[in-house]
Enzyme design. Sequence first.
Site, PDB file in Angstrom:
ATOM      1  N   ASP A   1      -8.714   2.725  -4.934  1.00  0.00           N
ATOM      2  CA  ASP A   1      -9.482   3.733  -4.121  1.00  0.00           C
ATOM      3  C   ASP A   1     -10.717   4.182  -4.514  1.00  0.00           C
ATOM      4  OD1 ASP A   1      -7.699   3.759  -1.866  1.00  0.00           O
ATOM      5  OD2 ASP A   1      -7.268   5.770  -2.133  1.00  0.00           O
TER       6      ASP A   1
ATOM      7  N   ARG B   1      -2.452  -1.683  -3.528  1.00  0.00           N
ATOM      8  CA  ARG B   1      -3.293  -0.592  -3.566  1.00  0.00           C
ATOM      9  C   ARG B   1      -3.015   0.390  -4.767  1.00  0.00           C
ATOM     10  NH1 ARG B   1      -3.061   4.497   0.070  1.00  0.00           N
ATOM     11  NH2 ARG B   1      -4.810   5.818  -0.456  1.00  0.00           N
TER      12      ARG B   1
ATOM     13  N   GLY C   1      -4.404  10.984   7.054  1.00  0.00           N
ATOM     14  CA  GLY C   1      -3.062  10.235   6.927  1.00  0.00           C
ATOM     15  C   GLY C   1      -2.306  11.626   6.462  1.00  0.00           C
TER      16      GLY C   1
ATOM     17  N   ARG D   1       4.284  14.824  13.159  1.00  0.00           N
ATOM     18  CA  ARG D   1       5.258  14.852  14.356  1.00  0.00           C
ATOM     19  C   ARG D   1       6.013  16.087  14.267  1.00  0.00           C
ATOM     20  NH1 ARG D   1       7.378   8.732  12.869  1.00  0.00           N
ATOM     21  NH2 ARG D   1       6.414   9.366  10.987  1.00  0.00           N
TER      22      ARG D   1
ATOM     23  N   LYS E   1       3.148   0.926   3.191  1.00  0.00           N
ATOM     24  CA  LYS E   1       2.897  -0.031   4.106  1.00  0.00           C
ATOM     25  C   LYS E   1       2.718  -1.574   3.644  1.00  0.00           C
ATOM     26  CE  LYS E   1       1.418   3.808   6.036  1.00  0.00           C
ATOM     27  NZ  LYS E   1       1.358   5.093   5.376  1.00  0.00           N
TER      28      LYS E   1
ATOM     29  N   HIS F   1     -10.598  10.323   7.065  1.00  0.00           N
ATOM     30  CA  HIS F   1      -9.258   9.637   7.061  1.00  0.00           C
ATOM     31  C   HIS F   1      -8.173  10.762   6.977  1.00  0.00           C
ATOM     32  CE1 HIS F   1      -6.562   6.718   5.250  1.00  0.00           C
ATOM     33  NE2 HIS F   1      -5.736   7.614   5.342  1.00  0.00           N
TER      34      HIS F   1
ATOM     35  N   ASN G   1       0.882  -1.340   0.108  1.00  0.00           N
ATOM     36  CA  ASN G   1       0.030  -0.241   0.221  1.00  0.00           C
ATOM     37  C   ASN G   1       0.941   1.284  -0.049  1.00  0.00           C
ATOM     38  OD1 ASN G   1      -1.534   2.323   0.728  1.00  0.00           O
ATOM     39  ND2 ASN G   1      -2.545   1.256   2.607  1.00  0.00           N
TER      40      ASN G   1
HETATM   41  N1  LIG Z   1       5.642   5.698  13.659  1.00  0.00           N
HETATM   42  C1  LIG Z   1       4.820   6.662  13.661  1.00  0.00           C
HETATM   43  N2  LIG Z   1       4.987   7.777  14.949  1.00  0.00           N
HETATM   44  C2  LIG Z   1       4.316   8.618  14.650  1.00  0.00           C
HETATM   45  N3  LIG Z   1       3.507   9.198  14.023  1.00  0.00           N
HETATM   46  C3  LIG Z   1       3.428   8.478  12.680  1.00  0.00           C
HETATM   47  C4  LIG Z   1       4.032   7.249  12.639  1.00  0.00           C
HETATM   48  N4  LIG Z   1       3.554   6.853  11.330  1.00  0.00           N
HETATM   49  C5  LIG Z   1       2.785   7.624  10.778  1.00  0.00           C
HETATM   50  N5  LIG Z   1       2.631   8.554  11.485  1.00  0.00           N
HETATM   51  C6  LIG Z   1       1.774   9.926  11.425  1.00  0.00           C
HETATM   52  O1  LIG Z   1       0.707   9.526  10.315  1.00  0.00           O
HETATM   53  C7  LIG Z   1       1.054  10.540   9.267  1.00  0.00           C
HETATM   54  C8  LIG Z   1       0.831   9.769   8.127  1.00  0.00           C
HETATM   55  O2  LIG Z   1      -0.266   8.923   8.030  1.00  0.00           O
HETATM   56  P1  LIG Z   1      -0.348   7.706   6.998  1.00  0.00           P
HETATM   57  O3  LIG Z   1      -1.609   7.305   7.117  1.00  0.00           O
HETATM   58  O4  LIG Z   1       0.896   6.752   7.446  1.00  0.00           O
HETATM   59  O5  LIG Z   1       0.123   8.213   5.728  1.00  0.00           O
HETATM   60  P2  LIG Z   1       0.089   7.678   4.171  1.00  0.00           P
HETATM   61  O6  LIG Z   1      -0.499   6.529   4.081  1.00  0.00           O
HETATM   62  O7  LIG Z   1      -0.766   9.100   3.543  1.00  0.00           O
HETATM   63  O8  LIG Z   1       1.366   7.757   3.737  1.00  0.00           O
HETATM   64  C9  LIG Z   1       2.349  11.312   9.553  1.00  0.00           C
HETATM   65  O9  LIG Z   1       1.919  12.629   9.251  1.00  0.00           O
HETATM   66  C10 LIG Z   1       2.458  11.180  11.025  1.00  0.00           C
HETATM   67  O10 LIG Z   1       1.963  12.294  11.830  1.00  0.00           O
HETATM   68  C1  LIG Z   2      -5.324   9.129  -1.800  1.00  0.00           C
HETATM   69  C2  LIG Z   2      -4.213   9.581  -0.533  1.00  0.00           C
HETATM   70  O1  LIG Z   2      -4.131  10.574  -0.560  1.00  0.00           O
HETATM   71  O2  LIG Z   2      -3.653   8.456   0.091  1.00  0.00           O
HETATM   72  P1  LIG Z   2      -2.802   8.565   1.370  1.00  0.00           P
HETATM   73  O3  LIG Z   2      -3.232   9.378   2.362  1.00  0.00           O
HETATM   74  O4  LIG Z   2      -2.415   7.046   1.598  1.00  0.00           O
HETATM   75  O5  LIG Z   2      -1.369   9.250   0.525  1.00  0.00           O
HETATM   76 MG   LIG Z   3      -2.653   6.070   3.311  1.00  0.00          MG
END
Ligand SMILES: Nc1ncnc2c1ncn2[C@@H]1O[C@H](COP(=O)(O)OP(=O)(O)O)[C@@H](O)[C@H]1O
Ligand SMILES: CC(=O)OP(=O)(O)O
Ligand SMILES: [Mg+2]
Length: 360
Positions: A110, A54, A170, A245, A14, A168, A7
Amino acid sequence: MRVLTLNPGSSSLKSSLVVDGSPVGWAAMSLDDVRDAAEQALGRWSTVDVVAIRFVHGGSRTGPVRLTPGVVDALERLNPFAPLHQPQSVCLAREVFRLRPGLPVLASFDTAFHSHLPEEASRYALPREWTSQGRLRRYGFHGLSCRHAARRVTELLDAGNPEFLCCHLGAGVSVTAVRAGRSVDTSMGFTPLEGPAMATRSGSVDPGLVLHVMRTAPMSVEEMEDTLYHRSGLAGMSGTNGDLRAVLAREATGNPDAASAVAVYLHRIRREIGAMAVSLDRIDAVVFTGGVTEHQPELIARLAGGLGVLGISVDPARCLGDGDRLISPDDAPVAVFAMETGEDVELARDAESVLSVEHV
Ligand SMILES: Nc1ncnc2c1ncn2[C@@H]1O[C@H](COP(=O)(O)OP(=O)(O)O)[C@@H](O)[C@H]1O
Ligand SMILES: CC(=O)OP(=O)(O)O
Ligand SMILES: [Mg+2]
């Protein structure tokens, strides 16, 4: 069945091993070198029956597909519409083909979860000639995460068809209104750039501002794309890499740019939650998920502090727990849940269903 899930999010890859529907191992890897990340994941879990990847964009596809080199070529044509994600998925697929020839490789999208958006939610108010072919429209993203939230909220509420908002949070951020297990409105649109501000993405900005800067700077399309996708959002506002962070640590030192960045970030998410609420008849639940929910749950308490007008409130102590949990007070009018991001579980479910149909 042993499913290796890959993913690629915008901040990290991930990877999970899901055995008969349950995740048994998990790792986050840097996407600086996508080929190396694929090799690491395949090396870590070498005995697998299938790899499920994904892809954020599936075009008009409404469900998962088995990948062939030809299908990957077709998905690569969608790269410009999700430049932080789609090229990574394409590269991962090709790398798995190369490293493990013969291993089935599947893709889940997605966009599939949003493929039944009603027209008023999917159509842009643009000339009919532009939109009549059905391509220049709102697609929506984070669909696997929303689908998992829909499954879990139904189990946790023990209710038939809950109407809920899936937030969501992230590196990408979106809010989706879900009714009867389907997306009825969502904040991401033609690309995963629309909606609230994100880690490095601007979220929605007035297109008039973009036109003005391109005309007066002047700025090329590539420079504008780079700015909106990589150098905006929390990163651009706070002068960090956009990871919460770093932003929260800088805010804690009293840095005004970081404080303003967090205030804008929270405000734009609240505004989107308010907007999505009107697409539901009632709000049975609100789900928070994504890496920020998992790792910075204290931020959810701050966010919910401004949502009282919708009957949404949380107990800050409950926010700090682990796993899928109710975080609203027992007597709150709206049930609020914090949930782990279940994209890997959904990828594995799709993989099992595609392979079981193939083997009938
Ligand atoms: N191991 C971790 N420790 C603390 N915060 C984390 C960790 N991993 C991800 N994060 C937090 O999650 C956010 C990223 O979310 P995530 O769902 O992993 O992103 P994406 O899937 O879009 O790459 C970062 O901005 C951070 O704040
Ligand atoms: C669609 C998208 O922004 O996914 P992610 O949050 O995993 O970066
Ligand atoms: Mg994500």
